[in-house]
Each structure stands twice: as structure tokens, then as C-alpha cells.
Design an enzyme around this catalytic site. Sequence first.
Site, PDB file in Angstrom:
ATOM      1  N   SER A 245      42.464  49.676  28.063  1.00 33.07           N
ATOM      2  CA  SER A 245      42.549  48.430  27.300  1.00 33.07           C
ATOM      3  C   SER A 245      43.668  47.583  27.903  1.00 33.07           C
ATOM      4  O   SER A 245      44.821  48.004  27.920  1.00 33.07           O
ATOM      5  CB  SER A 245      42.855  48.767  25.833  1.00 33.07           C
ATOM      6  OG  SER A 245      43.155  47.596  25.121  1.00 33.07           O
ATOM      7  N   SER A 249      46.532  41.024  29.529  1.00 28.73           N
ATOM      8  CA  SER A 249      45.885  39.760  29.880  1.00 28.73           C
ATOM      9  C   SER A 249      46.024  38.755  28.737  1.00 28.73           C
ATOM     10  O   SER A 249      45.891  37.550  28.947  1.00 28.73           O
ATOM     11  CB  SER A 249      44.416  39.971  30.268  1.00 28.73           C
ATOM     12  OG  SER A 249      43.721  40.550  29.211  1.00 28.73           O
ATOM     13  N   GLY A 270      50.102  46.839  29.657  1.00 29.55           N
ATOM     14  CA  GLY A 270      50.851  45.653  29.220  1.00 29.55           C
ATOM     15  C   GLY A 270      50.838  44.583  30.299  1.00 29.55           C
ATOM     16  O   GLY A 270      50.237  44.755  31.361  1.00 29.55           O
ATOM     17  N   ILE A 272      52.039  42.266  33.361  1.00 29.88           N
ATOM     18  CA  ILE A 272      52.852  42.485  34.568  1.00 29.88           C
ATOM     19  C   ILE A 272      54.007  41.474  34.517  1.00 29.88           C
ATOM     20  O   ILE A 272      53.768  40.275  34.370  1.00 29.88           O
ATOM     21  CB  ILE A 272      52.008  42.267  35.840  1.00 29.88           C
ATOM     22  CG1 ILE A 272      50.761  43.167  35.806  1.00 29.88           C
ATOM     23  CG2 ILE A 272      52.835  42.503  37.100  1.00 29.88           C
ATOM     24  CD1 ILE A 272      49.691  42.783  36.813  1.00 29.88           C
ATOM     25  N   HIS A 298      45.551  65.575  21.038  1.00 29.49           N
ATOM     26  CA  HIS A 298      46.468  66.705  21.249  1.00 29.49           C
ATOM     27  C   HIS A 298      45.811  68.062  20.984  1.00 29.49           C
ATOM     28  O   HIS A 298      46.415  69.106  21.248  1.00 29.49           O
ATOM     29  CB  HIS A 298      47.717  66.528  20.380  1.00 29.49           C
ATOM     30  CG  HIS A 298      48.975  67.026  21.045  1.00 29.49           C
ATOM     31  ND1 HIS A 298      48.958  67.959  22.059  1.00 29.49           N
ATOM     32  CD2 HIS A 298      50.280  66.722  20.860  1.00 29.49           C
ATOM     33  CE1 HIS A 298      50.188  68.218  22.451  1.00 29.49           C
ATOM     34  NE2 HIS A 298      51.020  67.476  21.743  1.00 29.49           N
ATOM     35  N   ASP A 302      47.534  68.487  26.548  1.00 26.87           N
ATOM     36  CA  ASP A 302      48.965  68.664  26.255  1.00 26.87           C
ATOM     37  C   ASP A 302      49.786  67.601  27.012  1.00 26.87           C
ATOM     38  O   ASP A 302      49.272  66.907  27.891  1.00 26.87           O
ATOM     39  CB  ASP A 302      49.430  70.091  26.592  1.00 26.87           C
ATOM     40  CG  ASP A 302      49.120  70.459  28.025  1.00 26.87           C
ATOM     41  OD1 ASP A 302      49.265  69.584  28.899  1.00 26.87           O
ATOM     42  OD2 ASP A 302      48.738  71.625  28.278  1.00 26.87           O
TER      43      ASP A 302
HETATM   44  N1  COA Z   1      49.439  41.225  33.456  1.00 29.07           N
HETATM   45  C1  COA Z   1      49.461  40.031  34.035  1.00 29.07           C
HETATM   46  N2  COA Z   1      48.349  39.333  34.364  1.00 29.07           N
HETATM   47  C2  COA Z   1      47.174  39.876  34.066  1.00 29.07           C
HETATM   48  C3  COA Z   1      47.072  41.135  33.462  1.00 29.07           C
HETATM   49  C4  COA Z   1      48.261  41.822  33.158  1.00 29.07           C
HETATM   50  N3  COA Z   1      48.239  43.009  32.583  1.00 29.07           N
HETATM   51  N4  COA Z   1      45.769  41.408  33.301  1.00 29.07           N
HETATM   52  C5  COA Z   1      45.087  40.376  33.782  1.00 29.07           C
HETATM   53  N5  COA Z   1      45.922  39.460  34.254  1.00 29.07           N
HETATM   54  C6  COA Z   1      45.579  38.190  34.858  1.00 29.07           C
HETATM   55  C7  COA Z   1      44.357  38.333  35.739  1.00 29.07           C
HETATM   56  O1  COA Z   1      44.681  38.786  37.023  1.00 29.07           O
HETATM   57  C8  COA Z   1      43.833  36.909  35.721  1.00 29.07           C
HETATM   58  O2  COA Z   1      44.612  36.079  36.555  1.00 29.07           O
HETATM   59  P1  COA Z   1      44.013  35.549  37.942  1.00 29.07           P
HETATM   60  O3  COA Z   1      43.066  34.473  37.574  1.00 29.07           O
HETATM   61  O4  COA Z   1      45.202  35.123  38.700  1.00 29.07           O
HETATM   62  O5  COA Z   1      43.289  36.684  38.579  1.00 29.07           O
HETATM   63  C9  COA Z   1      44.108  36.465  34.306  1.00 29.07           C
HETATM   64  O6  COA Z   1      45.144  37.299  33.823  1.00 29.07           O
HETATM   65  C10 COA Z   1      42.918  36.565  33.389  1.00 29.07           C
HETATM   66  O7  COA Z   1      42.321  37.842  33.549  1.00 29.07           O
HETATM   67  P2  COA Z   1      41.005  38.246  32.718  1.00 29.07           P
HETATM   68  O8  COA Z   1      40.009  37.150  32.791  1.00 29.07           O
HETATM   69  O9  COA Z   1      41.401  38.642  31.359  1.00 29.07           O
HETATM   70  O10 COA Z   1      40.397  39.427  33.555  1.00 29.07           O
HETATM   71  P3  COA Z   1      40.806  40.957  33.671  1.00 29.07           P
HETATM   72  O11 COA Z   1      39.836  41.539  34.615  1.00 29.07           O
HETATM   73  O12 COA Z   1      42.233  41.135  34.008  1.00 29.07           O
HETATM   74  O13 COA Z   1      40.574  41.558  32.214  1.00 29.07           O
HETATM   75  C11 COA Z   1      39.381  42.050  30.213  1.00 29.07           C
HETATM   76  C12 COA Z   1      39.289  41.667  31.701  1.00 29.07           C
HETATM   77  C13 COA Z   1      37.981  42.218  29.729  1.00 29.07           C
HETATM   78  C14 COA Z   1      40.153  43.335  30.056  1.00 29.07           C
HETATM   79  C15 COA Z   1      40.129  40.933  29.452  1.00 29.07           C
HETATM   80  O14 COA Z   1      39.474  39.698  29.630  1.00 29.07           O
HETATM   81  C16 COA Z   1      40.264  41.193  27.965  1.00 29.07           C
HETATM   82  O15 COA Z   1      39.327  40.987  27.186  1.00 29.07           O
HETATM   83  N6  COA Z   1      41.462  41.647  27.525  1.00 29.07           N
HETATM   84  C17 COA Z   1      41.762  41.905  26.125  1.00 29.07           C
HETATM   85  C18 COA Z   1      41.558  43.345  25.800  1.00 29.07           C
HETATM   86  C19 COA Z   1      41.891  43.626  24.366  1.00 29.07           C
HETATM   87  O16 COA Z   1      41.598  42.835  23.470  1.00 29.07           O
HETATM   88  N7  COA Z   1      42.540  44.763  24.142  1.00 29.07           N
HETATM   89  C20 COA Z   1      43.002  45.130  22.848  1.00 29.07           C
HETATM   90  C21 COA Z   1      42.203  46.237  22.313  1.00 29.07           C
HETATM   91  S1  COA Z   1      42.880  46.867  20.840  1.00 29.07           S
END
Ligand code: COA
Length: 328
Positions: A245, A249, A270, A272, A298, A302
Amino acid sequence: MAAVTRGSFAVFRQLVRKRLTSFYNIKLSEVVGSGRDGRILKEDILNFLAKQTGAIIPPTLFQEIQTPPSAAARPAGTTAVIGPPPFTPKPVFAGKDITEPLKGFHRAMVKTMTAALKIPHFGYCDEVDLSRLVALRAELRPAAEGRGVRLSYMPFFIKAASLGLLHFPILNSSLDESCQNITYKAAHNIGLAMDTAQGLLVPNLKNVQQLSVFDIAQELTRLQALGTAGQLGTHELSGGTFTLSNIGSIGGTYTKPVILPPEVAIGALGKIQVVPRFDAGGQLVRAHIMNVSWSADHRVIDGATMSRFSNRWREYLENPASMLLDLK
Ligand code: COA
């Protein structure tokens, strides 16, 4: 601003006014001008907007709109973008309680999360230095885009997880209802928490162990398009064996992910962040750091196993070239 002539500045101001009024759908006849001879200034438009919406427009925004970035201050090859300030919607007070039935995917989430409550979760967190991966992605991105696919970080996180699962197959297993048998799944069907118009959905990429980073990026693009169109189906949403997850983003740093039964582990990533760190030689360096939070069942996993898996996954991402050694 030295290079901007009086005439071009007037044109620029006119453009700002025009953009602001059209963006926010403001009738100029309703705005009181405070300029010479009652001329309407951009401040008048922003003040009008502030009164209408209750939003407080920070003084810095006045400055940003007033002063186009000089060519020297802009990254090479880019042009000045003059636009309206980012608009933060005014919070809405409903005024009364609202009760509505849970439907569709929300109902499914109640069921899955209630089942997840039976799992004794344990958490494990670490940080990953993605500086090399950031550089590698920047290098590969144009090639992927040349093939029509956007390359985010996610395909690397997913591939590294699959390689890690080859070393620690118990993390890609499931426990039966009676807790008598454990099944080690051959396929790495890696689920991805996705923020869609229908809410949180977790489609999975099938057989990641057979896919290249590019194949994963392609499949991810397909799943995201289906998610956006509200067309994710049973095939995409069932059969997951391990989940990631990416809360980063959206902007989060840490989370405590909940395992999706019958899976036994999940990882949350988380955002970056560029932060100072010491390198091996004790020198202060600029590092791209990401936090990862794992949750594992768990009853079957482990702490030592989780930690070893996390270390392996981290090593692949910190030294992305090392993935080449293990790619089929
Ligand atoms: N840190 C910094 N930047 C990040 C990042 C992170 N952890 N993750 C993604 N990015 C950047 C990507 O590289 C992209 O930038 P770019 O255009 O320069 O490449 C931008 O953020 C948008 O990325 P996104 O369209 O979200 O694509 P993705 O492949 O990184 O992620 C998903 C795809 C499906 C995971 C995302 O769109 C999503 O839905 N995230 C939410 C998940 C969620 O709700 N989790 C909670 C569950 S309880």
C-alpha cells in the site's frame, strides 16, 4: 524583474486578472477596484474571492502572482507559468446528522476488515535509502515513456517484493480456517491498495515472479485506468497473495496496515523525502529516504523472518543493480 519592461508588465498584470476571473468565474462588475481611477487590481479580485469563500489568501500568494519567476530562477527549458493561486475549498458544515446505508465495496470492506480482526498483527518498520533508485528511475523513465508507459516507483517496489518472496515464501502463504495447514502459494499475485472513485480497492498483479519491471509498469497502468473508470472486476480484485500500500503517493509517512485475509503480510510505503544522512565515510549527504511499515500474521510469521525479508527487500531497492542478478 529588471528585464521586464513597463509595457510587458502591464500585459502580464492583465493576464493575471483575466486568469483569476475566468478561473474563479468572477464577474468584474461585482468587484470594487482600489486602483487609480477605480481600476481593479489582482488584490481586489483576491480580496473579493476571500470574502466570497471565507478563505484567507496568504500575502505570499499576492507576491507569487505579482512577480513572474525570472528566467534565471526557472529550471532550464521551462517557461513561466502564470496561474491562479491553489484553491482550497471552504470546509462545509452539514448542519444535520446524515445516515445512509453502506453499499457495494464499502460493505465488502466491512466484511474483510472484520475478518482481519481475527489475525494477531505484529508491526515492523524500517527506512530505505532510495537515492540510487531515484537516479535509476530518472534514467529509465524516458525509455518507458517511449514505449507508452509511465514508470513510477511502484513497479520497482513490487518487483523487489516478489524477489524477496522467493527467499521467504512463508510471507506469500495462507493459513486455513482451522489453523491446521499452511499453503505456500506459487504465484506472486501482488495486491496494490488503490485510491479509486469507488473508494479503497486492492486489485492484484498476477504472477509478478514472471514479470519484468516494465511489464509491471504496464499492468499497473492498466489497473489504474480500470480503477479510474470504476471498471475493476472480480478477476483483478481476487486471488491476491501479498499486498503493498503506497500511502506516500498521497503524502503520508507512516501507517499501520491491516492484513487482507487469507494473506499473511502487507507493507505500507511512506513518502520519499530528501533528508540529511551520513554515508559510509561519515560524510553528510542528501538522501532520498522512504519509511516502510510491515504488518504480519504473528501466528505464522515471526519477527526475525519479517526483519530478514524486509532487509532483503531494502537491499534490492538500495542497490537496484543487484536485482539484475536474480531476475529471470
Ligand atoms: N513518495 C514520493 N513520491 C511518490 C511516492 C512516494 N512514496 N509514490 C508515488 N510517488 C510519485 C510517483 O512517482 C508519481 O510522480 P511522477 O509523476 O514523477 O512519476 C506521483 O507520485 C503520482 O504517482 P501515482 O499516480 O500515485 O502512481 P504510483 O504508481 O506511485 O501509485 C497507486 C499507484 C495505485 C498506489 C496510487 O495511485 C494510490 O492509489 N495510492 C493510494 C493508496 C492508498 O490509498 N493506500 C491506503 C490504503 S489504507
